[in-house]
Design an enzyme around this catalytic site. Sequence first.
Site, PDB file in Angstrom:
ATOM      1  N   GLU A   1     -76.610  28.167  27.735  1.00  0.00           N
ATOM      2  CA  GLU A   1     -76.310  27.558  26.434  1.00  0.00           C
ATOM      3  C   GLU A   1     -74.960  28.116  26.028  1.00  0.00           C
ATOM      4  O   GLU A   1     -74.866  29.245  25.535  1.00  0.00           O
ATOM      5  CB  GLU A   1     -77.377  27.913  25.388  1.00  0.00           C
ATOM      6  CG  GLU A   1     -77.171  27.127  24.113  1.00  0.00           C
ATOM      7  CD  GLU A   1     -77.821  27.770  22.891  1.00  0.00           C
ATOM      8  OE1 GLU A   1     -78.033  27.066  21.889  1.00  0.00           O
ATOM      9  OE2 GLU A   1     -78.097  28.980  22.897  1.00  0.00           O
TER      10      GLU A   1
ATOM     11  N   ASP B   1     -87.008  29.398  29.461  1.00  0.00           N
ATOM     12  CA  ASP B   1     -85.938  29.856  28.588  1.00  0.00           C
ATOM     13  C   ASP B   1     -85.768  31.359  28.796  1.00  0.00           C
ATOM     14  O   ASP B   1     -86.762  32.087  28.841  1.00  0.00           O
ATOM     15  CB  ASP B   1     -86.321  29.573  27.125  1.00  0.00           C
ATOM     16  CG  ASP B   1     -85.177  28.979  26.338  1.00  0.00           C
ATOM     17  OD1 ASP B   1     -84.145  29.664  26.213  1.00  0.00           O
ATOM     18  OD2 ASP B   1     -85.312  27.846  25.838  1.00  0.00           O
TER      19      ASP B   1
ATOM     20  N   HIS C   1     -83.834  21.082  20.605  1.00  0.00           N
ATOM     21  CA  HIS C   1     -84.651  21.612  19.509  1.00  0.00           C
ATOM     22  C   HIS C   1     -83.832  22.173  18.355  1.00  0.00           C
ATOM     23  O   HIS C   1     -84.397  22.561  17.340  1.00  0.00           O
ATOM     24  CB  HIS C   1     -85.566  22.709  20.070  1.00  0.00           C
ATOM     25  CG  HIS C   1     -84.767  23.847  20.624  1.00  0.00           C
ATOM     26  ND1 HIS C   1     -83.991  23.723  21.755  1.00  0.00           N
ATOM     27  CD2 HIS C   1     -84.584  25.115  20.199  1.00  0.00           C
ATOM     28  CE1 HIS C   1     -83.372  24.876  21.990  1.00  0.00           C
ATOM     29  NE2 HIS C   1     -83.712  25.729  21.067  1.00  0.00           N
ATOM     30  N   ASP C   2     -82.514  22.258  18.490  1.00  0.00           N
ATOM     31  CA  ASP C   2     -81.660  22.793  17.425  1.00  0.00           C
ATOM     32  C   ASP C   2     -80.915  21.705  16.660  1.00  0.00           C
ATOM     33  O   ASP C   2     -80.202  22.008  15.702  1.00  0.00           O
ATOM     34  CB  ASP C   2     -80.600  23.737  18.009  1.00  0.00           C
ATOM     35  CG  ASP C   2     -81.193  25.020  18.547  1.00  0.00           C
ATOM     36  OD1 ASP C   2     -82.264  25.437  18.066  1.00  0.00           O
ATOM     37  OD2 ASP C   2     -80.570  25.625  19.448  1.00  0.00           O
TER      38      ASP C   2
ATOM     39  N   ASP D   1     -80.315  31.308  26.885  1.00  0.00           N
ATOM     40  CA  ASP D   1     -80.007  31.260  25.458  1.00  0.00           C
ATOM     41  C   ASP D   1     -78.736  32.041  25.113  1.00  0.00           C
ATOM     42  O   ASP D   1     -78.586  33.196  25.527  1.00  0.00           O
ATOM     43  CB  ASP D   1     -81.199  31.865  24.699  1.00  0.00           C
ATOM     44  CG  ASP D   1     -81.140  31.592  23.217  1.00  0.00           C
ATOM     45  OD1 ASP D   1     -81.078  30.409  22.848  1.00  0.00           O
ATOM     46  OD2 ASP D   1     -81.165  32.554  22.428  1.00  0.00           O
TER      47      ASP D   1
END
Length: 566
Positions: free
Chosen positions: A258, A102, A333-334, A204
């Site tokens: 993302e 990430d 994960h969100d 991200d």
Amino acid sequence: MEKNLARSWWKEGIVYQIYPRSFQDTNGDGVGDIGGIIQRLDYIKSLGVDIIWLNPIYKSPNDDNGYDISDYRNIMEEFGTMEDFDLLLSEMKNRGLKMVMDLVVNHSSDEHEWFEASKASRDNPYRDYYHWWPAEKGTPPKRWSFFDVESNAWKYDETTDAYYLHYFSVKQPDLKWENPKVRREIYDMMDYWFQKGIDGFRMDVIPFISKDTTFPELPEQYNGEFIPYYASGPKLHEYLREMNQEVLSKYDIMTVGEAIGVSTEQALDFVDEERKELNMFFHFDLLSLDRASGGGFWMREDQWKLTEFKEIHSRWDAAFAEKGWGSMFLNNHDFPRSVSRWGNDSQAHWYNSATMLQTFLLTMRGTPYFYYGEEIGMTNIRMDRIEDYRDINTLNRYETLSKNGADLAVFMENEKDASRDNARTPMQWDTTENAGFTSGKPWLKVNENYQEGINVEVQLSDKTSVLNYFRSMVQLRKNKLTLVYGAYTLLLKDSEDIYAYTRTLGDDRCLVLLSFATRTVSVNLEEVHFDKAKLLISNDEDHADRIKSDAHFTLKPYQAMVYELF
Ligand code: TEU
Ligand code: CA
């Protein structure tokens, strides 16, 4: 030939996302660690996946579980050491697994040494690493923050009598990309990891990096709907191209952004091969489908429709019909667990809907991403008590709402479907205490349904488990390039029960039928011309003809079938 037919490992590969905090604990502190991932590599390899994406494992005070990085070149103490990391990487290479890390560079932690220097005085060399608004200019123009209790992205800091910008929590100050020194630091840091041998980055909130540093008043249309504004800063593509030229182009690696706030019209600006920016990105259209407008965490009042689900995926497939490449995912994960959100996790439909959704991801064009536990059909936990939540997003919103005297019971109901913690519960390995995740007290509750068959050990020994279906379906995709590169044609567009499409590559043609209905449904597919249809896989074997020549298909609730057409 279309550019996107050029073969590459990151198009044909299947990604497995690991939230390290929740995967496997080895020292009993209740927190997953790098040693735990190493221990489970043979399992991961046995799934047939090729690439592991790790959520952030860098040094961090964990205000936002590692998305607040205080040292980009070190490992979070709870997760282990750099030696552990190096061992993980080499053990992965031994098994032919690739590693994607990430990259969190829209912001750092406020405990990063750059920020500590930056806030110390107005004339220190790091001042310009972050966005500051001197108080003598008055209150800064409104900017929204995701996690701030007051939704305010400006935080006043007494030391230098100025405000700093934080699109996320107060402990996540935004880095100033407009400063070429910041960009150099970031490119060098990326290079450091590539030199170690990693295979790519998931980036991200990458569309947020460029800002209009005059910070004008937000245009009226963005009030409350600020995400598209944040995502289209003036120099975004200039920076991405520079990053590509300075670092990415030097390695055989993959990148996935993302892309919150990015529309289909803007898609190729990021991934058109000729522009040399990114390889692919995650769009947010599906993730917002069941949410109230505003890109938030409130569920919408009515039920989402299958026709809307199909429209989103068909539109995104079309965006990359000739150039660029997409990514396919149903959770991360969100966001809540895919089977609870897009399938049906009641006892009657859990198995079929979990495997049907796997079939969907593995038969669409675009690289498929699975989130740990999805291979065994892990579900939302739906916690009742605020004390059980750990996510800053749920906790801060709870605080805001209680200050405003809002109805907290309504909020708690919402969080059962919406909270990010639904997706972050520990991996369910076996039937021992805490599902084999830890011998200590888990940092977040374990879902009790590990005792009811949702665990790896039980499913490994059951030929008809969700896990074993997943493995077969993975092999099917790997043995059929049509499922990777073939053109997608939507059928039965208006059906609210069945998602049907063909995938075509040269003479090879596959038909995919997915039921989203809770009753048996029959469809007529005379619009698809074929002599014979041969069944390649079904998640409800008893109810399908292996070879058939008529165009009537009957699907059990949540049944998935893939046929080869002749
Ligand atoms: O997420 C970006 C992000 O904006 C979402 O979490 C967002 O709050 C939600 O989708 C609203 O629609 C990334 C990471 O994935 C997340 O875990 C981090 O908390 C966030 O950035 C900050 O780094
Ligand atoms: Ca641990």
